[in-house]
Write an enzyme that holds these catalytic residues in place. Structure first.
Site, PDB file in Angstrom:
ATOM      1  N   LYS A  57      -0.212   7.313   4.055  1.00  0.00           N
ATOM      2  CA  LYS A  57      -0.577   5.904   3.864  1.00  0.00           C
ATOM      3  C   LYS A  57      -1.407   5.371   5.023  1.00  0.00           C
ATOM      4  CE  LYS A  57       3.890   5.309   1.556  1.00  0.00           C
ATOM      5  NZ  LYS A  57       5.238   4.729   1.690  1.00  0.00           N
ATOM      6  N   PRO A  60       0.786  -1.225   0.000  1.00  0.00           N
ATOM      7  CA  PRO A  60       0.000   0.000   0.000  1.00  0.00           C
ATOM      8  C   PRO A  60       0.818   1.276   0.000  1.00  0.00           C
ATOM      9  CG  PRO A  60       0.050  -0.994   2.167  1.00  0.00           C
ATOM     10  CD  PRO A  60       1.127  -1.588   1.353  1.00  0.00           C
ATOM     11  N   GLU A  61       0.637   2.028  -1.038  1.00  0.00           N
ATOM     12  CA  GLU A  61       1.097   3.410  -1.056  1.00  0.00           C
ATOM     13  C   GLU A  61      -0.186   4.231  -1.118  1.00  0.00           C
ATOM     14  OE1 GLU A  61       4.333   4.166  -3.820  1.00  0.00           O
ATOM     15  OE2 GLU A  61       4.867   2.067  -3.836  1.00  0.00           O
ATOM     16  N   ARG A  72      16.607  -0.060  -1.130  1.00  0.00           N
ATOM     17  CA  ARG A  72      15.401  -0.363  -1.901  1.00  0.00           C
ATOM     18  C   ARG A  72      15.752  -0.389  -3.387  1.00  0.00           C
ATOM     19  NH1 ARG A  72      10.893   0.722   0.998  1.00  0.00           N
ATOM     20  NH2 ARG A  72      10.018  -0.820  -0.397  1.00  0.00           N
TER      21      ARG A  72
END
Length: 280
Positions: free
Chosen positions: A65, A2-3, A261
């Site tokens: 978020k 989820p963003e 990342r």
DNA sequence: CACGAGACCTGTTCGC
DNA sequence: TGCGAACAGGTCTCGT
């Protein structure tokens, strides 16, 4: 998963309902269950259960978020982290194997917080600011204009990629949408924030808004089995496309690791040597 | 202030 | 086939 676009999609579905589930606004909470203790960040479980029972859901909103259920007393906030999802279903349906928490609602409905990796968290607090106070501005906040955004970038000397993902700098952007926004703006992920010009900053803000809007329009991105419903993953320009041709210029998409990342970009469309864009 | 490493978790995919 | 390593939408904390 989820963003911002995925959380926004989930909140809208809870708020408005869909073909098979009712809107949750106005529903009474008849009970709750916790299957992974650490999912409840605050308060203590015993206090939580006695306080949540009998509450009514007045509003469902989003900040960054986080999702926020505003109740007739207090606020239930949550963060889905990597693998969380919120599902409305009948109470007689079997619980998901990864259900960590659920609210029992009136008329036999249940809101389940499913989260394979157990990173997700919920809070029940009087004042949401206790949880949200350090968040940066909302990407769509009208007060965040190009001038303001440029000034914020000027005061930082971090690389753009990790800066965009820093929730204190800007709320809601994660790994996927950061990569997509940088590509749309033609900026290399390692570019130092205070080295870009006003025009580039303006383009970056515009790109962030465009990719988030597109994500919302497509009901978010569904990758692997974790989140279903959206199809924005079919429109990625760079994320997850290492070795594939850039949709804009045909050069192969590259992947590097930045701040632990994955970062995907087109070396041609997003050159490191900043094309010293017009200062102003 | 900024960065990297390590935690927190479970599951899938990849390489040997 | 098997097994370990790498990797996955996020964020926090600690050491440098």
């Amino acid at each position: 998963m989820p963003e911002l676009p995925e959380v926004e999609t989930i909140c809208r579905r809870l708020r408005e309902g869909d073909l098979s589930t009712p809107p949750l606004i106005g529903m009474e909470i008849t009970g709750a269950a916790l299957y992974w203790q650490k999912t409840l960040e605050h308060p203590e479980a015993a206090n939580f259960f006695s306080q949540i029972q009998g509450r009514t859901i007045d509003q469902i909103t989003r900040r960054g978020k986080y999702f926020i259920l505003t109740l007739d007393k207090g606020h239930l906030l949550g963060h889905l982290r990597m693998s969380g999802d919120l599902i409305v279903e009948r109470q007689d349906e079997p619980l998901d194997a990864y259900c960590r928490f659920c609210l029992y609602l009136q008329e036999g409905w249940r809101l389940s917080f499913n989260d394979m990796r157990k990173f997700g968290r919920i809070w029940y607090v009087d004042d949401p600011q206790i949880v949200l106070s350090s968040l940066g501005p909302e990407p769509f906040d009208a007060d965040l204009d190009a001038k303001n955004f440029f000034e914020r970038l000027q005061s930082r000397r971090r690389q753009l990629k990790p800066l965009l993902m820093d929730q204190n700098f800007l709320a809601g952007v994660g790994n996927i949408y950061a990569d997509e926004a940088l590509h749309l703006a033609g900026l290399h992920p390692l570019t130092i924030a205070n080295q870009i010009g006003f025009v580039q900053a303006e383009a970056l803000l515009s790109a962030i808004r465009k990719v988030l809007e597109a994500g919302i329009r497509h009901n978010g991105s569904s990758i692997d089995w974790i989140y279903r419903g959206g199809d924005f993953q079919n429109y990625f320009y760079v994320y997850g496309r290492e070795g594939e041709p850039c949709k804009t210029c045909g050069h192969l998409i590259e992947r590097i690791v930045v701040a632990q990342r994955s970062s995907h970009f087109c070396p041609f469309c997003q050159p490191m040597e900043a094309n010293d864009g017009n200062q102003s």
